[in-house]
Design an enzyme around this catalytic site. Structure first.
Site, PDB file in Angstrom:
ATOM      1  N   GLU A   1       0.843  -1.199   0.000  1.00  0.00           N
ATOM      2  CA  GLU A   1       0.000   0.000   0.000  1.00  0.00           C
ATOM      3  C   GLU A   1       0.873   1.241   0.000  1.00  0.00           C
ATOM      4  OE1 GLU A   1      -2.653   0.004   3.370  1.00  0.00           O
ATOM      5  OE2 GLU A   1      -2.883  -2.161   3.213  1.00  0.00           O
TER       6      GLU A   1
ATOM      7  N   LYS B   1       2.405   4.454   1.397  1.00  0.00           N
ATOM      8  CA  LYS B   1       2.643   4.925   2.771  1.00  0.00           C
ATOM      9  C   LYS B   1       2.452   6.439   2.782  1.00  0.00           C
ATOM     10  CE  LYS B   1       5.876   4.674   6.650  1.00  0.00           C
ATOM     11  NZ  LYS B   1       5.594   5.966   7.243  1.00  0.00           N
TER      12      LYS B   1
ATOM     13  N   ARG C   1      -1.574   8.786  12.029  1.00  0.00           N
ATOM     14  CA  ARG C   1      -2.352   7.561  12.061  1.00  0.00           C
ATOM     15  C   ARG C   1      -3.593   7.809  12.892  1.00  0.00           C
ATOM     16  NH1 ARG C   1       0.527   1.975  12.825  1.00  0.00           N
ATOM     17  NH2 ARG C   1      -1.210   0.538  12.891  1.00  0.00           N
TER      18      ARG C   1
ATOM     19  N   ARG D   1      -1.871   7.668  17.094  1.00  0.00           N
ATOM     20  CA  ARG D   1      -1.077   6.479  17.428  1.00  0.00           C
ATOM     21  C   ARG D   1      -0.653   6.476  18.887  1.00  0.00           C
ATOM     22  NH1 ARG D   1       4.056   5.783  14.140  1.00  0.00           N
ATOM     23  NH2 ARG D   1       5.015   4.902  15.980  1.00  0.00           N
TER      24      ARG D   1
ATOM     25  N   GLU E   1      -4.862   6.790   7.692  1.00  0.00           N
ATOM     26  CA  GLU E   1      -3.935   7.910   7.845  1.00  0.00           C
ATOM     27  C   GLU E   1      -4.669   9.171   7.425  1.00  0.00           C
ATOM     28  OE1 GLU E   1      -1.038   6.851   8.926  1.00  0.00           O
ATOM     29  OE2 GLU E   1       0.430   8.437   8.596  1.00  0.00           O
TER      30      GLU E   1
ATOM     31  N   ARG F   1       6.040  -4.332  17.077  1.00  0.00           N
ATOM     32  CA  ARG F   1       6.779  -3.940  15.874  1.00  0.00           C
ATOM     33  C   ARG F   1       7.454  -5.186  15.341  1.00  0.00           C
ATOM     34  NH1 ARG F   1       8.426   1.059  14.306  1.00  0.00           N
ATOM     35  NH2 ARG F   1       8.222   2.039  16.328  1.00  0.00           N
TER      36      ARG F   1
ATOM     37  N   LYS G   1       7.927  -1.231   6.119  1.00  0.00           N
ATOM     38  CA  LYS G   1       7.830   0.027   5.374  1.00  0.00           C
ATOM     39  C   LYS G   1       9.062   0.174   4.513  1.00  0.00           C
ATOM     40  CE  LYS G   1       9.540   2.203   9.541  1.00  0.00           C
ATOM     41  NZ  LYS G   1       9.381   3.096  10.653  1.00  0.00           N
TER      42      LYS G   1
HETATM   43  P1  AMP Z   1       6.792   4.910  10.928  1.00  0.00           P
HETATM   44  O1  AMP Z   1       6.015   6.009  11.607  1.00  0.00           O
HETATM   45  O2  AMP Z   1       7.896   5.427  10.065  1.00  0.00           O
HETATM   46  O3  AMP Z   1       7.146   3.798  11.857  1.00  0.00           O
HETATM   47  O4  AMP Z   1       5.800   4.223   9.846  1.00  0.00           O
HETATM   48  C1  AMP Z   1       4.648   3.516  10.198  1.00  0.00           C
HETATM   49  C2  AMP Z   1       3.482   4.448  10.063  1.00  0.00           C
HETATM   50  O5  AMP Z   1       3.136   4.654   8.705  1.00  0.00           O
HETATM   51  C3  AMP Z   1       2.193   3.947  10.648  1.00  0.00           C
HETATM   52  O6  AMP Z   1       2.163   4.110  12.045  1.00  0.00           O
HETATM   53  C4  AMP Z   1       1.158   4.786   9.940  1.00  0.00           C
HETATM   54  O7  AMP Z   1       0.915   5.983  10.653  1.00  0.00           O
HETATM   55  C5  AMP Z   1       1.824   5.180   8.641  1.00  0.00           C
HETATM   56  N1  AMP Z   1       1.151   4.700   7.427  1.00  0.00           N
HETATM   57  C6  AMP Z   1       0.995   5.433   6.309  1.00  0.00           C
HETATM   58  N2  AMP Z   1       0.354   4.742   5.358  1.00  0.00           N
HETATM   59  C7  AMP Z   1       0.085   3.523   5.865  1.00  0.00           C
HETATM   60  C8  AMP Z   1      -0.553   2.345   5.346  1.00  0.00           C
HETATM   61  N3  AMP Z   1      -1.036   2.286   4.111  1.00  0.00           N
HETATM   62  N4  AMP Z   1      -0.644   1.264   6.182  1.00  0.00           N
HETATM   63  C9  AMP Z   1      -0.154   1.308   7.441  1.00  0.00           C
HETATM   64  N5  AMP Z   1       0.466   2.385   7.972  1.00  0.00           N
HETATM   65  C10 AMP Z   1       0.596   3.480   7.200  1.00  0.00           C
END
Ligand code: AMP
Length: 550
Positions: free
Chosen positions: A246, A248, A253, A268, A298, A414, A420
């Protein structure tokens, strides 16, 4: 039960650094505590008065506590301040000063745990005219009946700095040990309810079977499932077999809960932001059937249809006034991507199925509410993942998520089941534990920040000093925050409570005996202040070590 008994436990806990020993001390204590006090001590042992997702806070600064101590002891505030400097923290200073207090008022009436707890809770309800005086008098009521050690922990609880080295993991394990419950059952019950008090109570009175019946409740926030980094898109997909890829989105969140007529939206960090985004609440109400559900997505800010940076959305959701105006000037878009509950819990379904249900039930009526862009990918169509990545970047998004199609939703974890892959080089989320004031023109600013990661025992380990990447505006903001969280100051150096989270970029990880972590970062640069993240979100020493090996 007397507060002194809890204080004895606090003292025993702070006398050991061993996790097992701490668990043992708490388990023995939990066995003795009566039903009504049990949920209270699970919070107090964490140094908390409200569950972490609660909007309520005591809101008491160190200054007010210092004033209260000076009144109770009958010394001036300078003396309290000097003592804090000598002892290193407000609690130890209070204890020391109490040894000077005349014995006659001691133990006039022993404090009970319930009384201390309800007085501390009262602090959150006071606002408006004369509130400072009212707050002081509540604190004085506690401190004037307290012993020296009780005062030490009352003041530390009020200033949110208990310093006994106990985190949620230890409390969870202590509940298991105290009531003879399998650790995995306690862990799951906590994961689903986010309520240690409830888990302790049900564990004590209904045992494993009772805990197994606990589940998600729409309206009560769930800790989000978190993502790890994918080193390489194709490799990750091949390892999973089948992946839901998907876009990002770089926003906030949101976890949307509907229970009856009520829709609540949490971030979050489980902050309730429902009031800040009424237009989204309306859109969601329209798009979903009238059932109870928990969905995730998001929310991003846009201009002329294009995504804006993360800071814009942060401002928007923090806003308390002129919301109507903001709806016009910062239009929002929502991309939904998960479903944890629909009529009943769905989190144990594979993400592929959760996504299918989401697609079936959501009826998007406006351009502002969509499902995330996706591609189902396996070894036969790896190109589709690459294509989605390029499209996402071209549209101004961060990268892609790669989710193992067969996996359930695991709150608060996690793991390797959700990854990601970003276009930008990797960064670390760290917490600031100290700093140094600059020299010359920058003498009023803290120019260098000592930052730390957390280890498996939920302790902090320093890893670097960061001094670049900061504009004057950010320096001023950070310095103000540092002063607010100050624990101690010596010369140009300042030690602070671990409250400020920074996202740091760097050129390389290197071995370094100078820092607790045993490693450090070369050329660290502050990318941004992560107001949306908390201590539980920072990166781990473990992750740093595995990145070093890579
Ligand atoms: P990070 O904050 O860098 O750990 O990345 C994870 C975060 O990406 C999640 O907590 C979401 O807020 C965000 N996110 C954005 N798009 C998506 C998606 N399609 N699926 C899941 N998380 C997403």
């Amino acid at each position: 039960m007397k507060y002194q008994e809890l204080v004895n436990v606090y003292e025993a806990l702070s006398n050991t650094t061993k996790r097992l020993k701490k668990t043992d001390i708490l388990a023995n204590f939990f066995k003795k505590v009566d039903d009504e006090t049990l949920p209270i001590v699970t919070l107090l042992a964490l140094g908390k008065v409200f569950p972490f997702y609660s909007e309520q806070e005591m809101g008491i600064g160190d200054k007010l506590v210092m004033k209260a101590i000076s009144k109770v002891i009958g010394v001036n505030e300078n003396e309290v301040e000097n003592q804090i400097r000598d002892q290193g923290d407000i609690g130890a200073a209070a204890e020391k000063l109490y040894s000077k207090k005349s014995q006659t008022t001691f133990f006039s009436q022993p404090l009970s745990i319930k009384f201390v707890f309800s007085n501390l809770k009262k602090l959150a309800t006071i606002s408006g005219n004369n509130s400072t005086n009212k707050k002081i008098s509540i604190i004085l009521e506690l401190l004037s009946s307290a012993s020296g050690t009780e005062a030490k922990y009352i003041t530390r609880t009020i200033t949110e700095e208990l310093r006994i080295g106990v985190g949620e993991g230890i409390i969870r394990d202590a509940i298991s040990d105290a009531f003879d419950i399998n650790k995995s059952v306690t862990e799951r019950a906590y994961m689903l309810t986010n309520d240690l008090g409830l888990v302790a109570e049900v564990g004590k009175n209904q045992g494993e079977n009772g805990l197994k019946k606990l589940s998600l409740t729409p309206g009560k926030p769930v800790k989000p499932m978190l993502a790890q980094l994918s080193p390489n898109i194709d490799e990750s997909i091949l390892e999973m077999g089948e992946a839901l890829c998907e876009t990002k989105y770089d926003g906030i969140r949101m976890q949307v809960h509907k229970n009856g007529d009520n829709i609540t939206i949490f971030t979050r960090r489980l902050e309730n932001i429902t009031k800040a985004i009424p237009e989204i609440v309306n859109e969601i109400r329209e798009a979903f059937p009238d059932e109870n559900y928990i969905a995730e997505g998001e929310v991003i800010a846009t201009r002329n249809g294009k995504p804006l940076s993360f800071q814009n959305i942060l401002h928007r959701v923090r806003r308390k006034y002129n919301i109507e105006e903001a709806i016009e000037s910062v239009p929002l878009k929502v991309y939904l991507y998960d479903l944890l509950y629909y009529k009943k819990p769905t989190l144990d379904e594979p993400i592929k199925i959760r996504r299918e249900i989401l697609e079936k039930i959501v009826n998007t009526k406006s351009d502002n509410l969509n499902l995330s862009e996706k591609a189902m990918v396996n070894e036969d169509n790896l190109k589709d993942a690459k294509r989605l990545f390029e499209k996402s970047i071209a549209e101004g998004h961060e990268g892609i998520m790669i989710k193992d199609a067969k996996e359930p939703y695991i709150p608060g974890i996690r793991g390797k089941k959700m990854l990601k892959f970003k276009a930008e080089p990797e960064t670390l989320d760290v917490v600031v534990v100290g700093g140094t004031y600059g020299i010359g023109k920058r003498g009023n600013f803290i120019g260098s920040y000592m930052v730390a990661l957390r280890n498996d025992d939920e302790e902090l380990e320093t890893v670097a000093h960061v001094a670049t990447g900061l504009t004057d505006e950010t320096l001023a903001k950070l310095t103000k925050m540092m002063e607010k969280y100050k624990i101690n100051e010596k010369g140009t150096k300042i030690i602070v409570k671990p409250k400020i989270i920074l996202e740091i970029a760097y050129s390389e990880i290197v071995k370094s005996p100078e820092y607790d972590a045993g490693y450090s970062l070369r050329f660290p640069v502050v990318k941004r202040i992560r107001d949306d993240k908390g201590l539980e979100d920072i990166d781990t020493v473990e992750r740093l070590k595995s990145m070093y090996k890579e």
